[in-house]
Motif scaffolding. Structure first.
Motif, PDB file in Angstrom:
ATOM      1  N   ALA A 518       0.837  -1.202   0.000  1.00 13.43           N
ATOM      2  CA  ALA A 518       0.000   0.000   0.000  1.00 13.43           C
ATOM      3  C   ALA A 518       0.871   1.252   0.000  1.00 13.43           C
ATOM      4  O   ALA A 518       1.937   1.282   0.610  1.00 13.43           O
ATOM      5  N   VAL A 519       0.426   2.280  -0.683  1.00 12.83           N
ATOM      6  CA  VAL A 519       1.157   3.549  -0.766  1.00 12.83           C
ATOM      7  C   VAL A 519       0.320   4.626  -0.084  1.00 12.83           C
ATOM      8  O   VAL A 519      -0.744   4.997  -0.569  1.00 12.83           O
ATOM      9  N   GLU A 520       0.798   5.121   1.065  1.00 13.54           N
ATOM     10  CA  GLU A 520       0.088   6.176   1.797  1.00 13.54           C
ATOM     11  C   GLU A 520       1.089   7.197   2.319  1.00 13.54           C
ATOM     12  O   GLU A 520       1.389   7.249   3.507  1.00 13.54           O
ATOM     13  N   PRO A 521       1.639   8.030   1.425  1.00 13.19           N
ATOM     14  CA  PRO A 521       2.624   9.021   1.888  1.00 13.19           C
ATOM     15  C   PRO A 521       2.085   9.933   2.977  1.00 13.19           C
ATOM     16  O   PRO A 521       2.809  10.288   3.917  1.00 13.19           O
ATOM     17  N   GLN A 522       0.807  10.326   2.873  1.00 10.46           N
ATOM     18  CA  GLN A 522       0.265  11.270   3.844  1.00 10.46           C
ATOM     19  C   GLN A 522       0.226  10.661   5.247  1.00 10.46           C
ATOM     20  O   GLN A 522       0.423  11.383   6.237  1.00 10.46           O
ATOM     21  N   ALA A 523      -0.001   9.348   5.362  1.00  6.49           N
ATOM     22  CA  ALA A 523      -0.016   8.707   6.680  1.00  6.49           C
ATOM     23  C   ALA A 523       1.372   8.765   7.319  1.00  6.49           C
ATOM     24  O   ALA A 523       1.512   9.060   8.513  1.00  6.49           O
ATOM     25  N   TRP A 524       2.415   8.480   6.520  1.00  7.25           N
ATOM     26  CA  TRP A 524       3.773   8.522   7.062  1.00  7.25           C
ATOM     27  C   TRP A 524       4.208   9.948   7.383  1.00  7.25           C
ATOM     28  O   TRP A 524       4.924  10.193   8.355  1.00  7.25           O
ATOM     29  N   ASP A 525       3.770  10.889   6.551  1.00  4.75           N
ATOM     30  CA  ASP A 525       4.107  12.296   6.810  1.00  4.75           C
ATOM     31  C   ASP A 525       3.538  12.753   8.155  1.00  4.75           C
ATOM     32  O   ASP A 525       4.192  13.464   8.928  1.00  4.75           O
ATOM     33  N   GLU A 526       2.305  12.319   8.452  1.00  4.96           N
ATOM     34  CA  GLU A 526       1.691  12.671   9.733  1.00  4.96           C
ATOM     35  C   GLU A 526       2.459  12.043  10.893  1.00  4.96           C
ATOM     36  O   GLU A 526       2.676  12.675  11.939  1.00  4.96           O
ATOM     37  N   LEU A 527       2.915  10.794  10.702  1.00  2.61           N
ATOM     38  CA  LEU A 527       3.619  10.107  11.778  1.00  2.61           C
ATOM     39  C   LEU A 527       4.972  10.750  12.071  1.00  2.61           C
ATOM     40  O   LEU A 527       5.432  10.729  13.220  1.00  2.61           O
ATOM     41  N   VAL A 528       5.633  11.303  11.053  1.00  2.00           N
ATOM     42  CA  VAL A 528       6.900  11.991  11.296  1.00  2.00           C
ATOM     43  C   VAL A 528       6.695  13.100  12.324  1.00  2.00           C
ATOM     44  O   VAL A 528       7.452  13.235  13.301  1.00  2.00           O
TER      45      VAL A 528
END
Length: 925
Positions: A518-528
């Protein structure tokens, strides 16, 4: 009638209905073991969900089944849509007369007494090898354990049947349509102890209420059992003999019943006489499953029943209730170590923290060791943790290795901490939780491990751990729906003032999605941002690397810059595992030097102990092999990937390699051996063909059903699909239970054939080669484009699935692929002509015309190639063929560049149908 029953045994006749409910993945997987052991028993009290679970398993497994229910008058057998009464002996004869593998589901076995019970034992002893028996009962039959000839059965108990927190959550959200907040779900599950009947009765009592009123009803559960009173009186207590009912009412003043307490209470009552209660307590446990005990002395009743009895006793005694309770306290006071004195009045553990309500000193020591590793250089803190030793040191060592990325090395210390008998309960549960998420077992095994932690943490009052385990289970699937649910659960945790639990749940969910591509850049950006706010620089480095990786897979404009930044952050945090991910992100951007960067990522990952395969799989939309359930994602604290211990490789490694061929003829090879598909029926074969064309990509079940059974109503079509999928699974993996298939898996509402590394699919390779050729031509690399185009032509050995004939579902894809290859052949002719390879250009143009006679560009290229080669005769023949094609279409166009103009005019041949493709082996081109 006997013949009809025998035919039903061959064809299969399942349960009358499949009740609504959540699919209980862990329990369904346990029941799959019945296929190996031959016998299974589901034991639980009335309303515990035995019948529903068995019906779900039969329905989803697609097995042939005979469904029977025991009663005082005999056994009622459903066959051919009708029911008749029979005996165990007659039923055994029916099974022996049937040659087909059969599953006998026998519900309410506890109703059989005397000779009938003996006949069931004989039925099990004499059943043919192909027969499997699954029994539902309120008490476990003694003969299944006493007779070695029967073998050890698979047993699910009342404890196993209790609905877990996440199952109650899904039940109210997906089945009842009334989602509850996470706090209300936990309260409802805790107060009902997951008793299915009580949960359903609460739903019925609150159905139609406003959300605020329903929340108020949840808050009153500790004191109000009116929602279940009628059921408890009419369905549960009504079946008990009078001595048992009296014992329950008298003993309701105790949180735990013992024979000594009940006898002493009766003796202390004016005019009362001691009545032995030990046999009655054993009967409540063994016969009615209404009491549980761990030591055979102390017995506990279901919380809902206990509170109902206490309220009923108070109402019955009126003013005398206070005196009765005082006598109970006197009985407890005479005990040397009164257990109840150390518990809350209603036996409910504290939900405010540890079991004792005070912080756990061992956990404080653990946090002191791990906190510096969260900020920088986790590997540098491993030695300090080793020097501490014991459960605290092992736990800290495992977490530090995990933060550094050394997943394999972290497993051992965590396992030792989880098995330390001298460690505190909170420490053991925490280590067990970390070990569970690092487990390389099948997802169901991970689910069971998390389940044990959640139940034990809730029972001992470790609320934070229980809630964290709940959140991890919610996101275990990694599917889009699971990620949505995880975000909602994490939002609740954040609103409750738990930012760490919220961030861990979100990280785990994102990792689970990453593991299936799965590709979810926005989820990882929020976690940063979340980890940076919590001063956890190492976890921020991991999540930043994952963000860069997904940004590269999504081809975002700033992917290269993000990958460079992730590399710098990982270096600053001293996390080699995160650095390997950052290198992988740089390689995925496609810039110059990608191959070198990929090799650097692999070598760095090996040194750090990180499995790098998800880095290359993310964005490819491949489906992981899981039955109900998906490959376990890595632990949240690592922000890495799932571990790969030698004895527990990820499920994807254990999935067989597939060779799928759909062009020219259908072939399927599993680990080098051609699959035997001779026994599956045409419709099941069609399901396999559809999935093979889309191998590695999910196909929604409704699309499959509508494609293959367009004339049936949706319910019947889906039923046929489930049966067909089970048949295909048995053909592909005959020694694997259908629900545990690693090749044909279900992902949410879709099915897919799994392509593990090393697997091939000619359709997928052909389309990928065509895309590569297009990219190379745009880049001006003509030799590479020509090589890719030649690969397209080599892979196209014939029409798509010719054995399916003119089936409507395959006509469109077949035509699309043929035209794609015809276009590729024309492109190859053009490329070869531009490079001066005249013979190759003529051959490619001719291949294009064979595939699509009406392709104008191919004719022009053929004429031009023959003319450039100086072959006037061939050019003339090509010109005549071109003219004939134009005349067929009625198009009056001259051939530019031909030796003589080809005009459509008077005297031209009348139009005729285009010739069939020479590449096609079928007749439906």
């Amino acid at each position: 009638m006997a013949q009809r029953i025998e035919s039903a045994a061959a064809a299969g006749d399942g349960p009358p209905t499949v009740r609504r409910g959540v699919a209980r993945r862990a329990l369904l997987a346990v029941l799959d073991e019945v296929l190996d052991t031959g016998t299974g028993i589901v034991v639980g009290p009335r309303g515990s969900g035995k019948t529903t679970l068995m019906a779900q398993w039969v329905h989803e497994s697609g097995l042939r089944a005979l469904w029977a229910r025991a009663g005082r008058e005999g056994i009622t057998l459903r066959a051919g849509g009708r029911a008749r009464t029979t005996t165990p002996a007659e039923l055994g004869g029916i099974l022996r007369a049937s040659s087909a593998p059969t599953l006998l589901v026998l519900d309410d076995v506890h109703e059989l007494r005397g000779a009938a019970a003996d006949e069931v034992e004989q039925l099990l002893l004499s059943a043919p090898p192909a027969v499997r028996v699954l029994m539902g009962t309120r008490r476990e039959p003694s003969y299944t354990l006493a007779r070695s000839e029967i073998g050890a059965p698979v047993v699910l108990t009342a404890t196993d049947l209790r609905l877990r927190t996440w199952e109650v959550d899904r039940l109210f959200r997906d089945v009842y349509g009334h989602p509850l907040t996470s706090d209300d779900v936990e309260t409802l599950t805790h107060e009902t102890e997951g008793w299915a009947a009580a949960v359903h009765l609460f739903h019925r009592a609150t159905d139609g209420l406003l959300p605020a009123d329903r929340r108020r009803a949840v808050r009153t559960l500790r004191s109000d059992t009116r929602y279940a009173s009628d059921y408890l009186v009419g369905e549960v207590l009504a079946e008990l003999d009078r001595p048992l009912v009296d014992l329950l009412h008298r003993g309701s003043v105790f949180d735990e019943l013992t024979a000594e307490r009940c006898d002493a209470l009766t003796a202390a009552t004016p005019g009362g006489a001691p009545t032995p209660t030990a046999p009655l307590l054993r009967e409540l446990e063994r016969t009615w499953s209404l009491a549980t005990t761990q030591d055979g002395v102390h017995f506990r009743l279901p919380r809902v029943l206990h509170r109902h009895l206490r309220a009923a006793q108070s109402e019955r005694l009126g003013a005398a209730a206070r005196a009765w309770q005082e006598r109970a306290r006197e009985v407890l006071g005479r005990e040397a170590a009164p257990d109840d004195a150390r518990r809350p009045a209603d036996g409910t553990p504290s939900l405010a923290g540890g079991a004792s309500g005070t912080p756990d000193a061992a956990l404080a020591d653990l946090l002191a060791l791990v906190a510096p590793a969260l900020r920088r250089d986790p590997a540098g803190h491993v030695e300090r943790a080793r020097q501490v030793g014991g459960a605290v040191g092992w736990f800290a060592e495992g977490l530090c290795l995990l933060l550094a990325g050394h997943q394999r090395g972290a497993t051992g210390p965590l396992r030792r901490a989880a098995a330390d008998p001298d460690a505190s309960r909170a420490l053991v549960l925490g280590a067990s939780l970390a070990e569970a998420v690092l487990s390389g077992d099948r997802p169901v095994a991970v689910l069971r491990a998390l389940d044990r932690v959640q139940v034990e943490a809730d029972r001992h009052g470790h609320t934070w751990l229980a809630r964290l385990a709940h959140g991890l289970i919610v996101g275990l699937d990694g599917t889009a729906a699971a990620r949505v649910q995880s975000r909602a659960y994490a939002a609740d945790r954040l609103a409750d003032g738990d930012p760490w639990g919220s961030a861990l749940v979100l990280t785990w969910s994102a990792l689970a999605g990453l593991s299936i591509g799965a590709v979810e850049p926005q989820a990882w950006d929020e976690l940063v941002g979340r980890w940076q706010a919590l001063d956890a620089a190492v976890l921020a480095a991991w999540t930043r690397a994952a963000y860069a990786l997904t940004a590269a897979a999504e081809q975002l404009p700033d992917a290269w810059q993000e990958a460079r930044a992730a590399e710098a952050v990982a270096r600053a945090a001293g996390s080699p595992g995160a650095l390997a991910y950052a290198y992988a992100a740089l390689a995925r951007t496609g810039r110059d030097g990608s191959e070198e960067l990929a090799a650097l990522a692999e070598s760095t990952g090996r040194e750090a102990g990180v499995d790098m395969r998800p880095c290359w799989a993310v964005g490819l939309r491949r489906v992981r092999p899981a039955p109900v359930d998906p490959s376990p994602a890595p632990g949240p604290a690592t922000a890495a990937v799932q571990p790969a211990p030698d004895d527990a490789r990820p499920v994807l490694d254990r999935a067989p390699r597939l060779e799928v061929a759909c062009l020219g003829e259908f072939r399927l090879v599993v680990d080098g051996t051609p699959a035997d598909l001779s026994r599956i029926r045409p419709r099941a074969r069609a399901v396999l063909h559809v999935l093979a064309v889309h191998a590695g990509r999910p196909v929604h079940r409704e699309q499959l059903a509508e494609t293959l059974w367009p004339d049936l109503d949706p319910r019947a079509a889906l039923h046929n699909l489930h049966v067909s999928v089970s048949a295909v699974r048995r053909a592909l993996e005959p020694r694997v239970p259908t629900r545990a298939s690693r090749l044909l898996v279900r992902d949410g509402e879709a099915y897919a054939l799994v392509l593990r590394p090393g697997s091939t699919c000619d359709v997928d390779e052909l389309e990928r080669a065509a895309r590569t050729a297009a990219h190379r031509r745009v880049a001006g690399d003509l030799p590479a484009a020509a090589a890719a185009l030649r690969q397209v032509l080599d892979l196209y050995t014939g029409d798509l699935l010719p054995e399916d004939g003119p089936a409507e579902w395959v006509a469109g894809p077949r035509s699309r692929l043929r035209l794609l290859v015809a276009d590729a052949a024309a492109d190859l002719a053009e490329v070869e002509l531009a490079q001066g390879h005249l013979a190759a250009a003529v051959a490619a143009a001719g291949r294009s015309i064979e595939l699509d006679e009406c392709r104008d560009r191919a004719w022009r290229l053929l004429v031009a190639g023959c003319t450039a080669a100086g072959d006037a005769a061939a050019a003339h023949r090509a010109t005549l063929g071109y003219r004939e094609m134009l005349d067929t279409l009625g198009v009056p166009v001259a051939v530019a560049g031909a030796p003589d103009a080809v005009m459509s005019g008077p005297g031209a041949r009348p139009p005729r149908p285009p010739r069939a493709s020479a590449a096609s082996r079928g007749r439906w081109s």
